[in-house]
Design an enzyme around this catalytic site. Structure first.
Site, short mmCIF file in Angstrom:
data_model
loop_
_atom_site.label_atom_id
_atom_site.label_comp_id
_atom_site.label_asym_id
_atom_site.label_seq_id
_atom_site.Cartn_x
_atom_site.Cartn_y
_atom_site.Cartn_z
N CYS A 95 43.76 44.23 44.20
CA CYS A 95 43.40 45.53 43.63
C CYS A 95 43.09 46.56 44.72
O CYS A 95 43.99 46.98 45.44
CB CYS A 95 42.25 45.35 42.64
SG CYS A 95 42.05 46.75 41.55
N HIS A 195 42.86 40.46 38.89
CA HIS A 195 41.61 39.73 39.11
C HIS A 195 41.66 38.48 38.24
O HIS A 195 42.60 38.30 37.47
CB HIS A 195 40.42 40.59 38.66
CG HIS A 195 40.29 41.89 39.37
ND1 HIS A 195 39.75 42.00 40.63
CD2 HIS A 195 40.60 43.15 38.99
CE1 HIS A 195 39.74 43.28 40.99
NE2 HIS A 195 40.25 43.99 40.01
N1 GLN Z 1 38.72 51.72 43.08
C1 GLN Z 1 40.08 51.33 42.83
C2 GLN Z 1 40.71 51.94 41.58
O1 GLN Z 1 40.02 52.26 40.64
C3 GLN Z 1 40.17 49.80 42.78
C4 GLN Z 1 39.40 49.17 41.66
C5 GLN Z 1 39.30 47.67 41.77
O2 GLN Z 1 39.45 47.08 42.83
N2 GLN Z 1 38.98 47.02 40.67
O3 GLN Z 1 41.92 52.09 41.54
#
Ligand code: GLN
Length: 237
Positions: A95, A195
């Site tokens: 992510c 995830h």
């Molecule tokens: N902050 C990033 C986004 O919203 C990644 C979010 C995350 O890693 N869950 O795209």
């Protein structure tokens, strides 16, 4: 790599990157190695330490925007991860870590942050946050099983010519720029928005990374009925 040497798995910046239990990916890698008779250990690399370039493989988890910025600065200051990837060490980026390893990303508030440059990708916030289950079919040779995970991101990631997609989305959003693709592969570095942790839900992906770290084409399968059951439940959902 021989069975006598210890396989060292870097868990990069777990103090700032590791939403939704992404640190579990390192635990899955260690466990699958130990079950096959390898010695394996997790090396945690916190924000207070430089990133070593000598480990066998590396994992990075997701993060909120501000934590993600701290991690980006640290990786630029201590380029051990980039050096390790340069010699072919496998890296798993989840992510926010995809975004951090790209050329640049824009946060939800519109600030553009220079990334680490391991991925030929750029990320910009999308109108709608992508939240929920994601299922995909892999596009990478050596992977054939559907991949599943949980996604929660606002950033949408566009792949440049040097970055290949990991998979095609069958359910959910994935990279989020309308091309139906999920994740990224470039050299030995693999990124996904999934995830879960991703490797607990996708054992084939775990073994793919381990095979590359050990320098072998395939690993003996492990009989783990409870993992198979979790996969069946997730695929049904
Ligand atoms: N902050 C990033 C986004 O919203 C990644 C979010 C995350 O890693 N869950 O795209």
């Amino acid at each position: 790599m021989t069975r006598e040497s210890t396989v060292r798995i870097g868990l990069v910046l777990p103090d700032v990157m590791g939403t939704y239990g992404d640190g579990g990916n390192a635990v899955v890698l260690r466990q699958r190695l130990r079950m096959r008779g390898y010695d394996a250990e997790i090396v945690e690399i916190p924000l207070t330490e430089p990133v070593p370039n000598s480990l066998d493989l590396y994992t990075l988890g997701g993060a909120e925007d501000s934590a993600q910025r701290l991690a980006t600065r640290h990786l630029q200051r201590y380029p051990g991860l980039q050096e390790a990837a340069g010699r072919g060490a496998p890296v798993l980026a989840i992510c926010a870590a995809i975004q951090v390893l790209g050329h640049w990303y824009e946060t939800s508030s519109g600030e553009r942050v220079d990334g680490v440059g391991l991925f030929d990708v750029t990320t910009s916030p999308q109108d709608k946050r992508a939240i929920g289950e994601v299922a995909t079919q892999p596009l990478v040779p050596g992977l054939s099983q559907p991949l599943t995970g949980f996604e929660n991101h606002r950033g949408g990631t566009k792949l440049g010519g040097d970055a290949k997609p990991l998979a095609r989305v069958t359910k959910g959003v994935g990279n989020g720029v309308g091309d139906g693709l999920e994740g990224v592969m470039q050299g030995s570095v693999l990124g996904t928005y999934m995830h879960g942790p991703a490797l607990a839900r996708n054992p084939e992906l775990a073994d793919y990374l381990l095979g590359r770290a050990l320098g072998v084409d395939s690993l003996a399968p492990l009989e783990l009925p409870e993992v198979e059951q979790l996969r069946r439940e997730r695929l049904r959902a």
